[in-house]
Design an enzyme around this catalytic site. Sequence first.
Site, PDB file in Angstrom:
ATOM      1  N   TYR A   1     -15.515  -7.570   0.186  1.00  0.00           N
ATOM      2  CA  TYR A   1     -15.433  -7.998   1.592  1.00  0.00           C
ATOM      3  C   TYR A   1     -16.788  -8.475   2.125  1.00  0.00           C
ATOM      4  O   TYR A   1     -16.857  -9.074   3.194  1.00  0.00           O
ATOM      5  CB  TYR A   1     -14.900  -6.866   2.488  1.00  0.00           C
ATOM      6  CG  TYR A   1     -13.442  -6.506   2.237  1.00  0.00           C
ATOM      7  CD1 TYR A   1     -12.675  -7.212   1.324  1.00  0.00           C
ATOM      8  CD2 TYR A   1     -12.834  -5.458   2.904  1.00  0.00           C
ATOM      9  CE1 TYR A   1     -11.356  -6.897   1.079  1.00  0.00           C
ATOM     10  CE2 TYR A   1     -11.503  -5.132   2.674  1.00  0.00           C
ATOM     11  CZ  TYR A   1     -10.767  -5.854   1.758  1.00  0.00           C
ATOM     12  OH  TYR A   1      -9.456  -5.529   1.521  1.00  0.00           O
TER      13      TYR A   1
ATOM     14  N   LYS B   1     -11.412  -0.675 -11.884  1.00  0.00           N
ATOM     15  CA  LYS B   1     -10.806  -1.511 -12.930  1.00  0.00           C
ATOM     16  C   LYS B   1     -11.872  -1.707 -14.015  1.00  0.00           C
ATOM     17  O   LYS B   1     -12.325  -2.828 -14.281  1.00  0.00           O
ATOM     18  CB  LYS B   1     -10.319  -2.852 -12.353  1.00  0.00           C
ATOM     19  CG  LYS B   1      -9.017  -2.755 -11.583  1.00  0.00           C
ATOM     20  CD  LYS B   1      -7.787  -2.502 -12.458  1.00  0.00           C
ATOM     21  CE  LYS B   1      -7.338  -3.748 -13.171  1.00  0.00           C
ATOM     22  NZ  LYS B   1      -6.151  -3.464 -14.050  1.00  0.00           N
TER      23      LYS B   1
ATOM     24  N   ASP C   1      -4.553  -0.029 -10.886  1.00  0.00           N
ATOM     25  CA  ASP C   1      -3.119  -0.370 -10.940  1.00  0.00           C
ATOM     26  C   ASP C   1      -2.287   0.866 -11.259  1.00  0.00           C
ATOM     27  O   ASP C   1      -1.236   1.100 -10.666  1.00  0.00           O
ATOM     28  CB  ASP C   1      -2.852  -1.526 -11.917  1.00  0.00           C
ATOM     29  CG  ASP C   1      -3.635  -1.436 -13.219  1.00  0.00           C
ATOM     30  OD1 ASP C   1      -4.450  -0.499 -13.369  1.00  0.00           O
ATOM     31  OD2 ASP C   1      -3.432  -2.305 -14.082  1.00  0.00           O
TER      32      ASP C   1
ATOM     33  N   ASP D   1      -8.637  -0.066   0.561  1.00  0.00           N
ATOM     34  CA  ASP D   1      -7.828  -0.697   1.609  1.00  0.00           C
ATOM     35  C   ASP D   1      -6.360  -0.738   1.169  1.00  0.00           C
ATOM     36  O   ASP D   1      -5.452  -0.275   1.877  1.00  0.00           O
ATOM     37  CB  ASP D   1      -8.381  -2.110   1.865  1.00  0.00           C
ATOM     38  CG  ASP D   1      -7.816  -2.761   3.112  1.00  0.00           C
ATOM     39  OD1 ASP D   1      -6.938  -2.171   3.758  1.00  0.00           O
ATOM     40  OD2 ASP D   1      -8.254  -3.883   3.439  1.00  0.00           O
TER      41      ASP D   1
ATOM     42  N   ASP E   1      -3.050   2.024   2.332  1.00  0.00           N
ATOM     43  CA  ASP E   1      -1.839   1.539   3.014  1.00  0.00           C
ATOM     44  C   ASP E   1      -0.600   1.973   2.231  1.00  0.00           C
ATOM     45  O   ASP E   1       0.413   2.382   2.810  1.00  0.00           O
ATOM     46  CB  ASP E   1      -1.830   0.002   3.118  1.00  0.00           C
ATOM     47  CG  ASP E   1      -2.419  -0.519   4.438  1.00  0.00           C
ATOM     48  OD1 ASP E   1      -3.389   0.096   4.915  1.00  0.00           O
ATOM     49  OD2 ASP E   1      -1.910  -1.521   4.965  1.00  0.00           O
TER      50      ASP E   1
HETATM   51 MG    MG Z   1      -5.994  -2.028   5.601  1.00  0.00          MG
END
Ligand code: MG
Length: 376
Positions: free
Chosen positions: A146, A202, A235, A259, A263
């Site tokens: 980000y 990863k 994953d 992130d 969720d």
């Molecule tokens: Mg989020």
Amino acid sequence: MPAANTYRLLILPGDGIGPEVMGEVRKVAGWFRDKRRAPIEIRERPFGMASWEKYGSLMPDETWAEITAADAVLFGATGSLAQQATISAAERKKGSLLTMRKALDVFANVRPIKANAALLSASSLKPEVVDGVDLVFVRELTAGVYFGEPRGVEKLADGVERGVNTHVYTSTEVERVARFAFELARQRKAEGKPGHVHSVDKANVMEAGAMWRRVVQRVRDAEFADVTLHHMLADNCAMQLIRWPRQFDVIVTDNLFGDLLSDCGAMITGSLGMLPSASLSARDAHGRRRALYEPIHGSAPDIAGKSLANPLAAILSFAMCLRETLGQAEDAATLERAVDKVLASGARTADLAAKGAPSLSTTGMGDAVVSALASA
Ligand code: MG
Ligand code: NAI
């Protein structure tokens, strides 16, 4: 004038459902100030489009001065189509939540996910999968893809577009968030919880992921030999979170995976509108951390302005503020009990209510929490 030992809390409601859910936080915080003599002063500044409309800037100097002077920021939500359409990318960046997190250096985003006994049937997962889940994400919040450079979109000579974002971490950035996670695991063990850490990356396909794994292991071996560390690929973690979430205690991961995976984990609680978070800096010389308390959800434009939003994620973020910034574990527990009591009574906002069942508005839920506080 507030007393010298008063904590200054700054509410930034933001966009969409932000002002709706933060209105309920204001009520709850006001209750603790007035009825429990919590040493807080509550201030507020517009953020997002509300700031743009009032000041012609997403981050006027006055707002930034208030943010840096606050002991904690209580943040609602950000993001609106109007902002995308009318404000330049450079202005948006200056006044963005990401820029604020970076400037405050709140690198550790703590996201507890706890199954609520009254909400087992609200989850999309089977009750026996969800029952008893009590885990915490520690998401690295101020680096990774980000923020990495280079970034942007360029048009190549042949008219083809090329979009670039860069996943980048230094070993220092990995060390500090790993240390935070191990300390949290130790603290949880002392509270009778499993107290182990899953580090998620990863490493199989990303060099920076392999470095993440090596650095986390090194921190553990050098400073936290008493804490069990597991490594897991991101994953697989997505799959394990919905297969058998009780295996997790503390999960430490990077900005992007944190992130996404949190969720996903939100559905354990039944709704994105249930998940609080605290974004924390390193401790200063007085042992204090800069702090941003924010529900994990966004501005939810699909339900904004209708009093449909669940304010509990924002209210539970305030409970984290009571515990972390004010050091008032008792008050935090009182607020969490009040929320449990309201949910146990069957009260639900629309996101949690069974199809066709009656539901409370945003303000109705906030009022229910405030009235439950007196006897919680
Ligand atoms: Mg989020
Ligand atoms: P979102 O989190 O705003 O909403 C996703 C879904 O969950 C929607 O259906 C929404 O109605 C529902 N939802 C979210 N919070 C809820 C609540 N408290 N009560 C009931 N239902 C709730 O994510 P979305 O739709 O992907 O993004 C909308 C905007 O929010 C975008 O501009 C995005 O960039 C921004 N965003 C901002 C965040 C922040 O301020 N921290 C975090 C995530 C997204």
